[in-house]
Design an enzyme around this catalytic site. Structure first.
Site, short mmCIF file in Angstrom:
data_model
loop_
_atom_site.label_atom_id
_atom_site.label_comp_id
_atom_site.label_asym_id
_atom_site.label_seq_id
_atom_site.Cartn_x
_atom_site.Cartn_y
_atom_site.Cartn_z
N ARG A 165 0.85 -1.18 0.00
CA ARG A 165 0.00 0.00 0.00
C ARG A 165 0.89 1.24 0.00
O ARG A 165 1.95 1.26 0.63
CB ARG A 165 -0.90 0.03 1.24
CG ARG A 165 -2.05 -0.95 1.18
CD ARG A 165 -3.08 -0.58 0.11
NE ARG A 165 -4.19 -1.52 0.05
CZ ARG A 165 -4.29 -2.54 -0.81
NH1 ARG A 165 -3.34 -2.76 -1.70
NH2 ARG A 165 -5.35 -3.33 -0.78
N HIS A 188 -0.82 0.34 -9.74
CA HIS A 188 -1.54 -0.62 -8.89
C HIS A 188 -2.04 -1.82 -9.72
O HIS A 188 -3.23 -2.12 -9.74
CB HIS A 188 -2.71 0.07 -8.17
CG HIS A 188 -3.15 -0.68 -6.94
ND1 HIS A 188 -3.61 -0.06 -5.81
CD2 HIS A 188 -3.22 -2.01 -6.67
CE1 HIS A 188 -3.94 -0.97 -4.90
NE2 HIS A 188 -3.71 -2.17 -5.41
P1 NDP Z 1 -1.80 -11.77 4.78
O1 NDP Z 1 -2.78 -11.31 5.78
O2 NDP Z 1 -1.88 -13.18 4.30
O3 NDP Z 1 -0.31 -11.58 5.37
C1 NDP Z 1 0.06 -10.46 6.08
C2 NDP Z 1 1.48 -10.63 6.62
O4 NDP Z 1 1.91 -9.39 7.18
C3 NDP Z 1 1.56 -11.67 7.75
O5 NDP Z 1 2.75 -12.41 7.64
C4 NDP Z 1 1.59 -10.81 9.00
O6 NDP Z 1 2.30 -11.37 10.09
C5 NDP Z 1 2.37 -9.60 8.49
N1 NDP Z 1 2.12 -8.43 9.35
C6 NDP Z 1 0.94 -7.84 9.62
N2 NDP Z 1 1.11 -6.83 10.50
C7 NDP Z 1 2.43 -6.81 10.79
C8 NDP Z 1 3.24 -6.03 11.66
N3 NDP Z 1 2.72 -5.05 12.40
N4 NDP Z 1 4.56 -6.30 11.71
C9 NDP Z 1 5.09 -7.29 10.96
N5 NDP Z 1 4.39 -8.08 10.13
C10 NDP Z 1 3.07 -7.84 10.05
O7 NDP Z 1 -1.85 -10.77 3.56
P2 NDP Z 1 -1.56 -11.04 2.02
O8 NDP Z 1 -0.22 -11.65 1.91
O9 NDP Z 1 -2.68 -11.75 1.37
O10 NDP Z 1 -1.59 -9.53 1.42
C11 NDP Z 1 -0.71 -8.54 1.90
C12 NDP Z 1 -1.11 -7.19 1.35
O11 NDP Z 1 -0.75 -7.06 -0.02
C13 NDP Z 1 -2.61 -6.86 1.33
O12 NDP Z 1 -3.06 -6.45 2.60
C14 NDP Z 1 -2.69 -5.73 0.31
O13 NDP Z 1 -2.55 -4.49 0.96
C15 NDP Z 1 -1.48 -5.97 -0.59
N6 NDP Z 1 -1.89 -6.34 -1.96
C16 NDP Z 1 -1.50 -5.52 -3.00
C17 NDP Z 1 -1.87 -5.84 -4.28
C18 NDP Z 1 -1.43 -5.02 -5.45
O14 NDP Z 1 -1.91 -5.24 -6.55
N7 NDP Z 1 -0.52 -4.10 -5.30
C19 NDP Z 1 -2.67 -7.04 -4.59
C20 NDP Z 1 -2.99 -7.82 -3.43
C21 NDP Z 1 -2.61 -7.47 -2.16
P3 NDP Z 1 1.83 -12.74 10.77
O15 NDP Z 1 2.17 -13.83 9.79
O16 NDP Z 1 2.67 -12.82 11.99
O17 NDP Z 1 0.36 -12.61 11.02
C1 OXD Z 2 -5.67 -6.02 -3.27
C2 OXD Z 2 -5.18 -5.05 -4.24
O1 OXD Z 2 -5.71 -5.74 -2.06
O2 OXD Z 2 -5.38 -5.27 -5.45
O3 OXD Z 2 -6.03 -7.14 -3.71
O4 OXD Z 2 -4.57 -4.06 -3.85
#
Ligand code: NDP
Ligand code: OXD
Length: 310
Positions: free
Chosen positions: A225, A273
């Site tokens: 993000r 994006h």
């Molecule tokens: P998940 O919920 O599966 O994974 C999130 C990870 O982040 C987990 O490992 C979690 O830790 C870690 N995390 C969360 N908070 C913290 C923190 N405070 N400190 C350290 N680590 C933290 O999410 P996804 O992998 O499915 O997606 C991640 C993000 O990617 C989405 O939220 C979205 O914003 C972005 N995204 C962007 C896209 C794009 O097109 N640019 C498309 C899709 C997604 P833990 O394992 O310990 O819970």
């Molecule tokens: C998502 C994105 O969160 O596209 O899937 O950013």
């Protein structure tokens, strides 16, 4: 009863067709054609108008059109008692890993420098030859996307590391966690990939302090993000030469304003994006299954724990 579709960026006609194919017995209302608010049982949404979901008294589930849910949690009127399901779609995950591998390799093989050399018509191999064993790649966020990206980077031979909120074990990856693990993690990232969710804890996490903790010459890839990055700090780290480059897919605000300095910076690559786009065909099938499970009182895959925030 009906399903509401509301998105600022997804193609409503394509979704109409996909929902018709996956859920032929359902009525789909496409925002702003809401009809009677009490008819809406499920909402399929991306950045819905603030307050919209709170106006639906019989809502039984909110289905995010993306993996992230920050486009919903920012609305103080979000009905938090209604189950919220984020999209976990193998096609989205595969696209993200392609984006990560492509850009890790681009930084590793110094393609931005070769582009500049080409523009100057200079035939000048950059030595020494790149060696994956010497290029450490670190991924922030070891969830669905972070883990898949690491698995797909593994065959190239980069030393891999990852950082998450809680302790994680991943074969072949050195893992770190929590606030105490952040600086040690960053100190060994020649290429840093951000795949964190946006929460109050992760907002602005890519800032002057964290950039300074990276080795000199490191590159940053942010596909999570825009609000993870303090843009002024990024530009300063690039201009000082501490960072060699940045690839950015996400911004605050979006679209990135035409006068934003990131567009023209010689060491920044901007994509709009698109790292992972939601495909109606696969996502509608997953949403049909989530709706079926919610109606049966069961937990769908991707049910969000709002107390954690992601
Ligand atoms: P998940 O919920 O599966 O994974 C999130 C990870 O982040 C987990 O490992 C979690 O830790 C870690 N995390 C969360 N908070 C913290 C923190 N405070 N400190 C350290 N680590 C933290 O999410 P996804 O992998 O499915 O997606 C991640 C993000 O990617 C989405 O939220 C979205 O914003 C972005 N995204 C962007 C896209 C794009 O097109 N640019 C498309 C899709 C997604 P833990 O394992 O310990 O819970
Ligand atoms: C998502 C994105 O969160 O596209 O899937 O950013």
């Amino acid at each position: 009863m009906a399903i509401l579709f509301s998105s600022t960026s997804d193609n409503a006609a394509a979704w109409h067709e996909a929902v018709g194919r996956q859920m032929p017995d359902e009525t789909l209302r496409v925002w702003p054609d809401l009809g009677a608010p009490e008819d809406i049982e499920f909402a399929i949404v991306w950045r819905p108008e603030p307050g919209l979901l709170a106006r639906l008294p019989n809502l039984k589930g909110i289905l995010s059109l993306g993996a992230g849910i920050d486009h919903l949690t920012g609305d103080p009127t979000l009905p938090r008692h209604v189950p919220l399901v984020r999209l976990i779609d193998p096609s989205l995950t595969a696209q993200m890993s392609e984006y990560v591998v492509l850009n890790v390799l681009r930084h590793h093989r110094r393609f931005d420098d070769y582009r500049r050399l080409q523009e100057a018509r200079r035939w000048a191999p950059i030595l020494p030859a790149p060696d994956t064993a010497q290029r450490r790649v670190g991924v922030m966020g070891l969830g669905v996307l972070g883990r898949d990206a690491l698995a797909k980077l593994k065959p190239f031979g980069f030393p891999l590391r990852g950082w998450a909120r809680r302790p994680q074990e991943i074969a072949g990856v050195e893992t770190f966690h929590g606030a105490a693990g952040l600086m040690p993690f960053l100190g060994g990232c020649d290429i840093l990939v951000c795949l964190l969710p946006l929460t109050t804890e992760t907002q602005g996490i890519l800032n002057a302090r964290t950039f300074a903790a990276l080795p000199r010459g490191a590159a940053v890839i942010n596909a999570a993000r825009g609000a993870h990055v303090v843009a002024g700090d990024l530009l300063a780290a690039l201009d000082s030469g501490h960072l060699s480059g940045a690839t950015l897919d996400v911004f605050t605000p979006e679209p990135l304003p035409t006068d934003d300095p990131l567009w023209a910076h010689p060491r920044v690559t901007v994509t709009p994006h698109i790292a992972a786009l939601t495909l109606p065909a696969t996502a509608a099938a997953l949403m049909a299954e989530s709706i079926r499970l919610l109606r049966a009182g069961k937990k769908p895959h991707g049910l969000v724990d709002l107390t954690v925030g992601y």
